[in-house]
Write a protein that holds these residues in place. Structure first.
Motif, PDB file in Angstrom:
ATOM      1  N   LEU A  13       1.793  -5.067   1.754  1.00 24.52           N
ATOM      2  CA  LEU A  13       0.820  -5.374   2.720  1.00 24.52           C
ATOM      3  C   LEU A  13       1.471  -5.786   4.003  1.00 24.52           C
ATOM      4  O   LEU A  13       2.079  -6.378   4.028  1.00 24.52           O
ATOM      5  CB  LEU A  13       0.255  -6.803   2.059  1.00 24.52           C
ATOM      6  N   ARG A  14       0.647  -5.182   4.979  1.00 20.81           N
ATOM      7  CA  ARG A  14       1.166  -5.452   6.661  1.00 20.81           C
ATOM      8  C   ARG A  14       2.291  -4.730   6.990  1.00 20.81           C
ATOM      9  O   ARG A  14       2.756  -4.952   8.129  1.00 20.81           O
ATOM     10  CB  ARG A  14       1.067  -7.021   6.763  1.00 20.81           C
ATOM     11  N   ASN A  15       2.955  -4.166   5.797  1.00 25.13           N
ATOM     12  CA  ASN A  15       4.377  -3.356   6.213  1.00 25.13           C
ATOM     13  C   ASN A  15       4.029  -1.836   6.460  1.00 25.13           C
ATOM     14  O   ASN A  15       4.620  -1.210   7.130  1.00 25.13           O
ATOM     15  CB  ASN A  15       5.222  -3.629   5.413  1.00 25.13           C
ATOM     16  N   GLY A  16       3.285  -1.216   5.337  1.00 24.12           N
ATOM     17  CA  GLY A  16       2.829  -0.047   5.265  1.00 24.12           C
ATOM     18  C   GLY A  16       2.962   0.461   3.898  1.00 24.12           C
ATOM     19  O   GLY A  16       2.988   0.047   2.928  1.00 24.12           O
ATOM     20  N   THR A  17       2.637   1.743   3.874  1.00 24.56           N
ATOM     21  CA  THR A  17       2.318   2.552   2.678  1.00 24.56           C
ATOM     22  C   THR A  17       2.824   3.915   2.526  1.00 24.56           C
ATOM     23  O   THR A  17       3.337   4.386   3.751  1.00 24.56           O
ATOM     24  CB  THR A  17       0.778   2.739   2.886  1.00 24.56           C
ATOM     25  N   GLY A  63       1.634   0.865   8.512  1.00 26.19           N
ATOM     26  CA  GLY A  63       0.090   0.442   8.814  1.00 26.19           C
ATOM     27  C   GLY A  63      -0.057  -0.939   7.937  1.00 26.19           C
ATOM     28  O   GLY A  63       0.735  -1.795   7.446  1.00 26.19           O
ATOM     29  N   ILE A  64      -1.293  -1.231   7.696  1.00 30.10           N
ATOM     30  CA  ILE A  64      -1.877  -2.264   7.152  1.00 30.10           C
ATOM     31  C   ILE A  64      -1.563  -2.713   5.527  1.00 30.10           C
ATOM     32  O   ILE A  64      -1.428  -3.796   5.042  1.00 30.10           O
ATOM     33  CB  ILE A  64      -3.325  -2.727   7.258  1.00 30.10           C
ATOM     34  N   GLY A  65      -1.211  -1.827   4.997  1.00 26.02           N
ATOM     35  CA  GLY A  65      -0.728  -1.842   3.453  1.00 26.02           C
ATOM     36  C   GLY A  65      -1.806  -2.046   2.571  1.00 26.02           C
ATOM     37  O   GLY A  65      -2.955  -2.204   3.298  1.00 26.02           O
ATOM     38  N   ILE A  66      -1.810  -1.938   1.245  1.00 26.71           N
ATOM     39  CA  ILE A  66      -2.693  -1.995   0.441  1.00 26.71           C
ATOM     40  C   ILE A  66      -2.315  -3.264  -0.505  1.00 26.71           C
ATOM     41  O   ILE A  66      -1.195  -3.121  -1.015  1.00 26.71           O
ATOM     42  CB  ILE A  66      -2.828  -0.787  -0.621  1.00 26.71           C
ATOM     43  N   PRO A  67      -3.014  -4.199  -0.887  1.00 26.93           N
ATOM     44  CA  PRO A  67      -2.789  -5.267  -1.616  1.00 26.93           C
ATOM     45  C   PRO A  67      -2.575  -4.525  -3.044  1.00 26.93           C
ATOM     46  O   PRO A  67      -2.991  -3.695  -3.614  1.00 26.93           O
ATOM     47  CB  PRO A  67      -4.310  -6.021  -1.825  1.00 26.93           C
ATOM     48  N   LYS A  68      -1.674  -5.248  -3.669  1.00 31.62           N
ATOM     49  CA  LYS A  68      -1.143  -4.961  -4.881  1.00 31.62           C
ATOM     50  C   LYS A  68      -2.223  -4.621  -6.030  1.00 31.62           C
ATOM     51  O   LYS A  68      -2.256  -3.827  -6.749  1.00 31.62           O
ATOM     52  CB  LYS A  68       0.008  -6.030  -5.857  1.00 31.62           C
ATOM     53  N   LYS A  69      -3.362  -5.726  -6.094  1.00 34.05           N
ATOM     54  CA  LYS A  69      -4.366  -5.656  -7.177  1.00 34.05           C
ATOM     55  C   LYS A  69      -5.121  -4.469  -6.884  1.00 34.05           C
ATOM     56  O   LYS A  69      -5.884  -3.942  -7.898  1.00 34.05           O
ATOM     57  CB  LYS A  69      -5.171  -7.101  -6.989  1.00 34.05           C
ATOM     58  N   ARG A 115     -13.143   1.305  -2.380  1.00 32.65           N
ATOM     59  CA  ARG A 115     -12.754   0.936  -1.109  1.00 32.65           C
ATOM     60  C   ARG A 115     -12.026  -0.399  -1.167  1.00 32.65           C
ATOM     61  O   ARG A 115     -12.638  -1.350  -1.722  1.00 32.65           O
ATOM     62  CB  ARG A 115     -13.557   0.814  -0.210  1.00 32.65           C
ATOM     63  N   VAL A 116     -10.932  -0.625  -0.446  1.00 28.74           N
ATOM     64  CA  VAL A 116     -10.074  -1.907  -0.739  1.00 28.74           C
ATOM     65  C   VAL A 116     -11.166  -2.973   0.332  1.00 28.74           C
ATOM     66  O   VAL A 116     -11.297  -2.444   1.375  1.00 28.74           O
ATOM     67  CB  VAL A 116      -8.814  -1.977  -0.230  1.00 28.74           C
ATOM     68  N   ASP A 117     -11.427  -4.146  -0.238  1.00 29.69           N
ATOM     69  CA  ASP A 117     -12.084  -5.095   0.511  1.00 29.69           C
ATOM     70  C   ASP A 117     -13.061  -4.461   1.584  1.00 29.69           C
ATOM     71  O   ASP A 117     -13.182  -4.220   2.430  1.00 29.69           O
ATOM     72  CB  ASP A 117     -11.106  -5.778   1.223  1.00 29.69           C
ATOM     73  N   LYS A 118     -14.496  -4.295   1.014  1.00 29.08           N
ATOM     74  CA  LYS A 118     -15.337  -3.745   1.876  1.00 29.08           C
ATOM     75  C   LYS A 118     -15.376  -4.158   3.341  1.00 29.08           C
ATOM     76  O   LYS A 118     -15.606  -3.257   4.203  1.00 29.08           O
ATOM     77  CB  LYS A 118     -16.914  -4.118   1.180  1.00 29.08           C
ATOM     78  N   SER A 119     -15.389  -5.666   3.690  1.00 28.87           N
ATOM     79  CA  SER A 119     -15.266  -5.832   4.757  1.00 28.87           C
ATOM     80  C   SER A 119     -14.186  -5.150   5.880  1.00 28.87           C
ATOM     81  O   SER A 119     -14.515  -4.669   6.973  1.00 28.87           O
ATOM     82  CB  SER A 119     -15.222  -7.414   4.911  1.00 28.87           C
ATOM     83  N   ARG A 120     -13.046  -5.029   5.350  1.00 25.30           N
ATOM     84  CA  ARG A 120     -11.891  -4.598   6.031  1.00 25.30           C
ATOM     85  C   ARG A 120     -12.236  -2.894   6.213  1.00 25.30           C
ATOM     86  O   ARG A 120     -11.987  -2.441   7.274  1.00 25.30           O
ATOM     87  CB  ARG A 120     -10.565  -4.781   5.151  1.00 25.30           C
TER      88      ARG A 120
END
Ligand code: ADP
Length: 259
Positions: free
Chosen positions: A246-250, A193-199, A210-215
């Motif tokens: 990010l964008r590859n999966g988790t 899936g969309i993955g999680i940013p490193k930070k 939650r990662v990035d409220k808008s997303r």
């Protein structure tokens, strides 16, 4: 508790300060306790009305020949929102449990693979709506007897698979592997899936993070799921960690002691 140790007989300023502080600490503790109790009670009280509303919506949907497609859409949306609310309440009840002072695990013997099968079956509908395929793979000896809290372990896996579905686009793939090690079972939940940013990786296990409220808004959810997962794993003496691109999966990896 965190009371300050000052002899009762001491009547100088330090003595008075100590007494005042202890008094404050007692009141704080009582108030925390009341607050938590209140959360638990409210969550509990919400369960009945919500399940009644859900049943009514289901009934209305079942009588579908009388409904226009617009009405059907509205009821379906209501049902989805009720399910989210229900989910939030269940999570809050588990958190209330986590905050209990004398919480004890209710351990029993069961087969971890069967629990995984049940979770997959339960989540398959949700996955099918997005054309997502969930597969399972066993690695090593095929025996997964465990002594643990069945309802908590079920919740742990439900949360992780629910996230994998939520954060994976249509046509995605979710793979669950189960491995028998010496003293532990290792469960991996992988998605593309969309993955999680490193930070954000260090924070996702915190309550309400939650990662990035808008997303996140697009996906629904509460920000409680992973904090609950992390608590469940911890009280079982296990470990949970995450790798993501990010964008590859988790990939979430859970280690659970066999006993
Ligand atoms: P939420 O209710 O927002 O899903 P969680 O505690 O379950 O709350 O997860 C925290 C955040 O971690 C989510 O908001 C999401 O951004 C991110 N996350 C969790 N699981 C995944 C996953 N499988 N793929 C991508 N992001 C994820």
């Amino acid at each position: 508790s965190q009371r300050i140790d000052i002899p009762e007989s001491r009547e100088d300023e330090i003595g008075r300060l100590g007494k005042t502080l202890n008094n404050l600490l007692d009141r704080l503790e009582t108030s925390f306790f009341r607050q938590k109790q209140f959360n638990a009670d409210v969550s509990h009280e919400l369960k009945t009305p919500i399940s009644v509303i859900r049943a009514q919506v289901e009934e209305a949907l079942d009588s579908d020949q009388k409904l226009t497609s617009e009405q059907k859409d509205i009821l379906t949306t209501i049902k989805k929102q009720i399910d989210q609310l229900n989910n939030l309440i269940s999570q809050m009840l588990i958190l209330a449990k986590a905050d209990e002072k004398n919480f004890t695990l209710e351990k029993e013997k069961f087969d971890l693979e069967i629990v995984i099968d049940t979770v997959i079956e339960e989540m398959n509908n949700l996955a099918a709506e997005k054309n997502i395929l969930i597969t399972k793979k066993i690695i090593g000896e095929n025996n997964f007897r465990i002594k643990a809290d069945l309802s908590l372990i079920t919740q742990l896996l439900l949360n992780l698979v629910d996230n994998a579905i939520k954060y994976t686009p249509n046509e995605g793939k979710i793979k669950i592997t189960l491995k028998n090690l010496d003293n532990y079972y290792e469960i991996n939940i992988l998605d593309n899936g969309i993955g999680i940013p490193k930070k954000d990786l260090n924070n996702i296990f915190k309550r309400f993070y939650r990662v990035d409220k808008s997303r996140s808004r697009d996906y629904g959810g509460t920000g409680l799921g992973l904090s609950i997962c992390s608590w469940i794993v911890k009280v079982h003496g296990g470990e949970i960690n995450v790798e993501s691109s990010l964008r590859n999966g988790t990939k979430f990896r859970v280690m659970l002691p066999k006993k």
